[in-house]
Design a protein around this motif. Structure first.
Motif, PDB file in Angstrom:
ATOM      1  N   ASP A 158      -6.635 -25.354  -7.838  1.00 34.52           N
ATOM      2  CA  ASP A 158      -6.067 -24.049  -7.503  1.00 34.52           C
ATOM      3  C   ASP A 158      -4.698 -24.221  -6.858  1.00 34.52           C
ATOM      4  OD1 ASP A 158      -8.222 -22.682  -8.488  1.00 34.52           O
ATOM      5  OD2 ASP A 158      -9.201 -22.405  -6.545  1.00 34.52           O
ATOM      6  N   THR A 159      -4.582 -25.229  -6.004  1.00 32.03           N
ATOM      7  CA  THR A 159      -3.301 -25.518  -5.361  1.00 32.03           C
ATOM      8  C   THR A 159      -2.262 -25.914  -6.396  1.00 32.03           C
ATOM      9  OG1 THR A 159      -4.425 -26.258  -3.343  1.00 32.03           O
ATOM     10  CG2 THR A 159      -2.134 -26.947  -3.637  1.00 32.03           C
ATOM     11  N   ILE A 160      -2.671 -26.742  -7.350  1.00 29.35           N
ATOM     12  CA  ILE A 160      -1.773 -27.141  -8.426  1.00 29.35           C
ATOM     13  C   ILE A 160      -1.322 -25.916  -9.224  1.00 29.35           C
ATOM     14  CG2 ILE A 160      -1.716 -28.277 -10.693  1.00 29.35           C
ATOM     15  CD1 ILE A 160      -3.297 -30.542  -9.479  1.00 29.35           C
ATOM     16  N   GLY A 161      -2.272 -25.028  -9.524  1.00 26.73           N
ATOM     17  CA  GLY A 161      -1.930 -23.824 -10.271  1.00 26.73           C
ATOM     18  C   GLY A 161      -0.895 -22.979  -9.547  1.00 26.73           C
ATOM     19  N   GLU A 162      -1.032 -22.884  -8.233  1.00 27.06           N
ATOM     20  CA  GLU A 162      -0.050 -22.127  -7.454  1.00 27.06           C
ATOM     21  C   GLU A 162       1.324 -22.792  -7.510  1.00 27.06           C
ATOM     22  OE1 GLU A 162      -1.756 -21.943  -3.604  1.00 27.06           O
ATOM     23  OE2 GLU A 162      -3.388 -20.585  -4.189  1.00 27.06           O
ATOM     24  N   GLN A 163       1.352 -24.125  -7.399  1.00 32.87           N
ATOM     25  CA  GLN A 163       2.623 -24.844  -7.465  1.00 32.87           C
ATOM     26  C   GLN A 163       3.252 -24.692  -8.849  1.00 32.87           C
ATOM     27  OE1 GLN A 163       1.334 -28.773  -6.404  1.00 32.87           O
ATOM     28  NE2 GLN A 163       1.302 -28.339  -4.206  1.00 32.87           N
ATOM     29  N   ILE A 186       7.401 -22.299 -12.445  1.00 33.10           N
ATOM     30  CA  ILE A 186       7.674 -21.465 -13.615  1.00 33.10           C
ATOM     31  C   ILE A 186       8.497 -20.252 -13.211  1.00 33.10           C
ATOM     32  CG2 ILE A 186       6.628 -19.917 -15.297  1.00 33.10           C
ATOM     33  CD1 ILE A 186       6.330 -22.722 -16.145  1.00 33.10           C
ATOM     34  N   THR A 187       8.064 -19.579 -12.149  1.00 29.66           N
ATOM     35  CA  THR A 187       8.750 -18.366 -11.702  1.00 29.66           C
ATOM     36  C   THR A 187      10.183 -18.661 -11.306  1.00 29.66           C
ATOM     37  OG1 THR A 187       6.664 -17.395 -10.924  1.00 29.66           O
ATOM     38  CG2 THR A 187       8.713 -16.485 -10.017  1.00 29.66           C
ATOM     39  N   GLU A 188      10.405 -19.744 -10.583  1.00 29.81           N
ATOM     40  CA  GLU A 188      11.758 -20.094 -10.145  1.00 29.81           C
ATOM     41  C   GLU A 188      12.667 -20.357 -11.337  1.00 29.81           C
ATOM     42  OE1 GLU A 188      11.253 -23.415  -7.590  1.00 29.81           O
ATOM     43  OE2 GLU A 188      10.428 -22.229  -5.918  1.00 29.81           O
ATOM     44  N   ARG A 189      12.169 -21.104 -12.325  1.00 29.06           N
ATOM     45  CA  ARG A 189      13.003 -21.435 -13.474  1.00 29.06           C
ATOM     46  C   ARG A 189      13.274 -20.216 -14.349  1.00 29.06           C
ATOM     47  NH1 ARG A 189      10.980 -26.782 -16.477  1.00 29.06           N
ATOM     48  NH2 ARG A 189      12.860 -26.249 -17.678  1.00 29.06           N
ATOM     49  N   ILE A 190      12.266 -19.383 -14.533  1.00 33.83           N
ATOM     50  CA  ILE A 190      12.461 -18.191 -15.359  1.00 33.83           C
ATOM     51  C   ILE A 190      13.365 -17.186 -14.659  1.00 33.83           C
ATOM     52  CG2 ILE A 190      11.295 -16.190 -16.368  1.00 33.83           C
ATOM     53  CD1 ILE A 190       8.959 -18.008 -17.035  1.00 33.83           C
ATOM     54  N   THR A 191      13.197 -17.045 -13.354  1.00 35.00           N
ATOM     55  CA  THR A 191      14.042 -16.129 -12.593  1.00 35.00           C
ATOM     56  C   THR A 191      15.502 -16.536 -12.655  1.00 35.00           C
ATOM     57  OG1 THR A 191      12.218 -15.641 -11.075  1.00 35.00           O
ATOM     58  CG2 THR A 191      14.433 -15.113 -10.308  1.00 35.00           C
ATOM     59  N   ALA A 192      15.757 -17.837 -12.770  1.00 40.73           N
ATOM     60  CA  ALA A 192      17.133 -18.333 -12.813  1.00 40.73           C
ATOM     61  C   ALA A 192      17.797 -18.126 -14.169  1.00 40.73           C
ATOM     62  CB  ALA A 192      17.161 -19.826 -12.459  1.00 40.73           C
ATOM     63  N   LEU A 193      17.038 -17.728 -15.175  1.00 41.23           N
ATOM     64  CA  LEU A 193      17.626 -17.503 -16.501  1.00 41.23           C
ATOM     65  C   LEU A 193      18.541 -16.285 -16.472  1.00 41.23           C
ATOM     66  CD1 LEU A 193      14.534 -18.021 -18.855  1.00 41.23           C
ATOM     67  CD2 LEU A 193      16.455 -19.601 -18.514  1.00 41.23           C
ATOM     68  N   PRO A 194      19.614 -16.326 -17.259  1.00 42.55           N
ATOM     69  CA  PRO A 194      20.492 -15.142 -17.338  1.00 42.55           C
ATOM     70  C   PRO A 194      19.807 -14.012 -18.100  1.00 42.55           C
ATOM     71  CG  PRO A 194      21.196 -16.820 -18.912  1.00 42.55           C
ATOM     72  CD  PRO A 194      20.122 -17.452 -18.080  1.00 42.55           C
ATOM     73  N   ASP A 195      20.139 -12.798 -17.737  1.00 42.66           N
ATOM     74  CA  ASP A 195      19.632 -11.637 -18.467  1.00 42.66           C
ATOM     75  C   ASP A 195      20.495 -11.369 -19.694  1.00 42.66           C
ATOM     76  OD1 ASP A 195      17.492 -11.062 -16.743  1.00 42.66           O
ATOM     77  OD2 ASP A 195      18.865 -10.050 -15.342  1.00 42.66           O
ATOM     78  N   VAL A 254       9.243 -19.468 -23.116  1.00 39.73           N
ATOM     79  CA  VAL A 254       8.137 -20.266 -23.635  1.00 39.73           C
ATOM     80  C   VAL A 254       8.435 -21.753 -23.479  1.00 39.73           C
ATOM     81  CG1 VAL A 254       6.823 -20.861 -25.712  1.00 39.73           C
ATOM     82  CG2 VAL A 254       7.384 -18.471 -25.232  1.00 39.73           C
ATOM     83  N   GLU A 255       9.679 -22.146 -23.735  1.00 37.48           N
ATOM     84  CA  GLU A 255      10.068 -23.552 -23.559  1.00 37.48           C
ATOM     85  C   GLU A 255       9.809 -24.025 -22.138  1.00 37.48           C
ATOM     86  OE1 GLU A 255      14.134 -23.603 -24.726  1.00 37.48           O
ATOM     87  OE2 GLU A 255      13.703 -24.240 -26.779  1.00 37.48           O
ATOM     88  N   ILE A 256      10.154 -23.185 -21.167  1.00 36.58           N
ATOM     89  CA  ILE A 256       9.958 -23.544 -19.764  1.00 36.58           C
ATOM     90  C   ILE A 256       8.477 -23.725 -19.458  1.00 36.58           C
ATOM     91  CG2 ILE A 256      10.099 -22.640 -17.408  1.00 36.58           C
ATOM     92  CD1 ILE A 256      12.830 -21.440 -18.182  1.00 36.58           C
ATOM     93  N   VAL A 257       7.657 -22.807 -19.922  1.00 35.65           N
ATOM     94  CA  VAL A 257       6.220 -22.898 -19.677  1.00 35.65           C
ATOM     95  C   VAL A 257       5.661 -24.195 -20.249  1.00 35.65           C
ATOM     96  CG1 VAL A 257       3.966 -21.882 -20.198  1.00 35.65           C
ATOM     97  CG2 VAL A 257       5.895 -20.405 -19.573  1.00 35.65           C
ATOM     98  N   LEU A 258       6.006 -24.502 -21.495  1.00 37.54           N
ATOM     99  CA  LEU A 258       5.490 -25.712 -22.138  1.00 37.54           C
ATOM    100  C   LEU A 258       6.055 -26.968 -21.484  1.00 37.54           C
ATOM    101  CD1 LEU A 258       5.645 -24.599 -25.878  1.00 37.54           C
ATOM    102  CD2 LEU A 258       3.664 -24.609 -24.347  1.00 37.54           C
ATOM    103  N   ASP A 259       7.318 -26.921 -21.077  1.00 39.37           N
ATOM    104  CA  ASP A 259       7.935 -28.065 -20.416  1.00 39.37           C
ATOM    105  C   ASP A 259       7.213 -28.401 -19.114  1.00 39.37           C
ATOM    106  OD1 ASP A 259      10.267 -29.995 -20.087  1.00 39.37           O
ATOM    107  OD2 ASP A 259      10.475 -28.797 -18.253  1.00 39.37           O
ATOM    108  N   GLU A 260       6.810 -27.379 -18.377  1.00 41.15           N
ATOM    109  CA  GLU A 260       6.105 -27.612 -17.126  1.00 41.15           C
ATOM    110  C   GLU A 260       4.695 -28.154 -17.358  1.00 41.15           C
ATOM    111  OE1 GLU A 260       7.010 -27.668 -14.092  1.00 41.15           O
ATOM    112  OE2 GLU A 260       9.052 -26.935 -14.334  1.00 41.15           O
TER     113      GLU A 260
END
Length: 209
Positions: free
Chosen positions: A62-67, A72-81, A89-95
């Protein structure tokens, strides 16, 4: 309230000790006794927080899932709009793919829990729920990019199955991470269309005529 905070902190210390034992000695060495010694607590104290090895492993996962979710959230949030669904999807799979150090231990932890779940289906609930949420998320991203997609759910499930296979090859040293990333890139091309000048294309490239 302070008592609850202290209890949570102690549980986290035990989870950290679990990972240290894993890094140093491998999963085969993980036991309640070894983790208690690593955490500097008695076996009785550890059992006060976790009734079994499976419960301790579930908390650590569960701790790993939170990390994982935070990264994921940090990397996706940093993407330009606007955010390209393919890039998301690339970010999710990369992680998901293991790296040296903590990331590899995280994947080994998931593999250990999966092996337990195969023998004891009653403890597989968390993995099933997490897998369902991830499949739904990837399906939504595919649908956003390709409204005409016939079976986005199948595409999403295929990507996760592909990632699972690549993880096994990476952990056993059969392929390098560069090759794994190339395999994923090719599969994403088949779903989203090839990239244009290094940028993900939200739809397939149309051809004249």
């Amino acid at each position: 309230m302070p008592k609850k905070v202290n209890q949570q902190a102690r549980r986290q210390e035990i989870a950290d000790a679990l990972w240290r034992v894993t890094r140093r000695d491998g999963w085969e060495a993980v036991s309640m006794r070894h983790v208690a010694a690593e955490a500097g607590v008695s076996v009785g104290m550890l059992q006060h927080h976790f009734a079994s090895k499976d419960e301790m492993l579930r908390f650590a996962l569960d701790t790993i899932g939170e990390q994982y979710g935070r990264r994921i959230t940090e990397r996706i949030t940093a993407l330009p709009d606007p955010r390209e669904p393919r890039r998301v999807v690339e970010i999710v799979l990369d992680e998901l793919l293991p790296r040296d150090g903590g990331g590899q231990v995280e994947v080994q932890a998931a593999a250990a829990f999966l092996s337990r779940a195969i023998l004891h289906p009653e403890i597989a609930t968390d993995l099933i729920a997490a897998g369902t949420r991830l499949t739904e998320y990837l399906t939504d991203q595919i649908r956003r990019s390709r409204p005409d997609a016939i079976d986005p759910e199948i595409d999403a499930a295929g990507l996760l199955a592909l990632a699972d296979g690549l993880i096994a090859h990476l952990l056993t040293g059969r392929i390098t991470r560069d090759i794994a990333e190339g395999v994923i890139e090719r599969q994403l091309d088949s779903i989203f269309g090839p990239t244009i000048e290094g940028r993900p294309n939200g739809s397939r490239i149309s051809t004249p005529g």
